[in-house]
Design an enzyme around this catalytic site. Sequence first.
Site, mmCIF file in Angstrom:
data_model
loop_
_atom_site.group_PDB
_atom_site.id
_atom_site.type_symbol
_atom_site.label_atom_id
_atom_site.label_comp_id
_atom_site.label_asym_id
_atom_site.label_seq_id
_atom_site.Cartn_x
_atom_site.Cartn_y
_atom_site.Cartn_z
ATOM 1 N N THR A 41 0.833 -1.224 0.000
ATOM 2 C CA THR A 41 0.000 0.000 0.000
ATOM 3 C C THR A 41 0.861 1.265 0.000
ATOM 4 O O THR A 41 0.438 2.315 -0.486
ATOM 5 C CB THR A 41 -0.951 0.026 1.207
ATOM 6 O OG1 THR A 41 -0.181 0.041 2.427
ATOM 7 C CG2 THR A 41 -1.885 -1.172 1.210
ATOM 8 N N LEU A 81 -3.695 6.054 0.610
ATOM 9 C CA LEU A 81 -5.047 5.551 0.943
ATOM 10 C C LEU A 81 -4.983 4.026 1.003
ATOM 11 O O LEU A 81 -5.428 3.308 0.096
ATOM 12 C CB LEU A 81 -6.045 6.052 -0.108
ATOM 13 C CG LEU A 81 -6.201 7.582 -0.179
ATOM 14 C CD1 LEU A 81 -7.120 7.970 -1.344
ATOM 15 C CD2 LEU A 81 -6.731 8.151 1.133
ATOM 16 N N HIS A 82 -4.420 3.533 2.109
ATOM 17 C CA HIS A 82 -4.140 2.095 2.251
ATOM 18 C C HIS A 82 -5.398 1.249 1.991
ATOM 19 O O HIS A 82 -5.347 0.225 1.315
ATOM 20 C CB HIS A 82 -3.631 1.812 3.667
ATOM 21 C CG HIS A 82 -2.425 2.627 4.046
ATOM 22 N ND1 HIS A 82 -1.146 2.330 3.634
ATOM 23 C CD2 HIS A 82 -2.318 3.749 4.799
ATOM 24 C CE1 HIS A 82 -0.300 3.218 4.125
ATOM 25 N NE2 HIS A 82 -0.978 4.097 4.820
ATOM 26 N N ASP A 83 -6.515 1.686 2.533
ATOM 27 C CA ASP A 83 -7.746 0.886 2.422
ATOM 28 C C ASP A 83 -8.282 0.864 1.000
ATOM 29 O O ASP A 83 -8.901 -0.122 0.576
ATOM 30 C CB ASP A 83 -8.813 1.442 3.373
ATOM 31 C CG ASP A 83 -8.416 1.248 4.824
ATOM 32 O OD1 ASP A 83 -8.918 1.985 5.680
ATOM 33 O OD2 ASP A 83 -7.575 0.366 5.099
ATOM 34 N N ALA A 109 -6.478 -1.800 -0.794
ATOM 35 C CA ALA A 109 -7.033 -3.122 -0.427
ATOM 36 C C ALA A 109 -8.342 -3.381 -1.163
ATOM 37 O O ALA A 109 -8.597 -4.508 -1.625
ATOM 38 C CB ALA A 109 -7.262 -3.191 1.086
#
Length: 312
Positions: free
Chosen positions: A192, A238-240, A243
């Site tokens: 990420t 924006l790590h999420d 994912a």
Amino acid sequence: MARKLIIDTDPGIDDAVALTLALFDPKLDVVAVTAVGGNVPPEMASRNVQAIIEQLDPPRWPRTGSASAPDAGLPADARHIHGADGLGNAKFEVAELIHRHPAEKVICDEVRAAPDEVTILALGPLTNIARAFQRDPGLESQVGRLVIMGGAVTAPGNVTPAAEFNIYCDPVSARSVFKSRTTKTLIPLDVTNQVPLTYDLLDNLPPETSRGGAFLRRVLPHAFRSHRQLFGQEEIFLHDVVALVAVTHPELFETCEIAGDVETQGELTAGATLFDRRPRPEWRANMEIATAVDSAAVVDYIMRAMKRAGQV
Ligand code: RIB
Ligand code: CA
């Protein structure tokens, strides 16, 4: 056929962006959004989930589940990054939380209603996932796939030198989920962190006249301000959202099978994730882990998905 998805989340700005893109993606059927404490305390996470859904008013409203604190309590939060309310200090009005159901019960109900069909996207600490598996032991083998944003292989931690935030907040639950029979994919910081988002993102937000555009314009700017003020960074991660892209476009990621575990005790290392990368591994592989990502293609998807979120 749209893919059934449960999103377990601790909103948080990157969670909120991932939810926005998912709720307006015609290839996804978000059957439930369950709140978990992490970036913000549990009660605020529950409130923020409701606020996001009310603001976006998606074509199909998902069921919602309420958060409760992990047994050991939350050791940290991230309001210094996400704002005092977790959503960039947007101060959204929220109708009274109605029909509150515990998150773990909603997860059990929705997975049982469609065995092997539901993907769970875990964007926060794994408290609810572990509790759902404890509540219904047969559930582990009924989940289509569990995709987790969390952990780090060789990347440094982001909440301590050793630990990534989601795992650090509830390492006991994370360890239990890592050891579960569920088919799981981990999207760690190593990947990420490969997808920086620049001010181009703000310049390409959907129009204010759209619900998605109005929402993102109230929430996203704070992330850029806090990253500049706290870390001296001109880009955000924006790590999420990365994912989420691993759910919608797995072909953009390289993965491998690996054995992973979680340190739950160490004074300095609690929440650290450890993987058996020895030439002759002795631990039994228990997950798929993302090892590389086509960053440009992920950014392109984000831009296209934001445009789509601005069409209603
Ligand atoms: O380490 C990044 C993760 O922690 C993201 O899910 C972010 O929202 C926070 O929950
Ligand atoms: Ca999160």
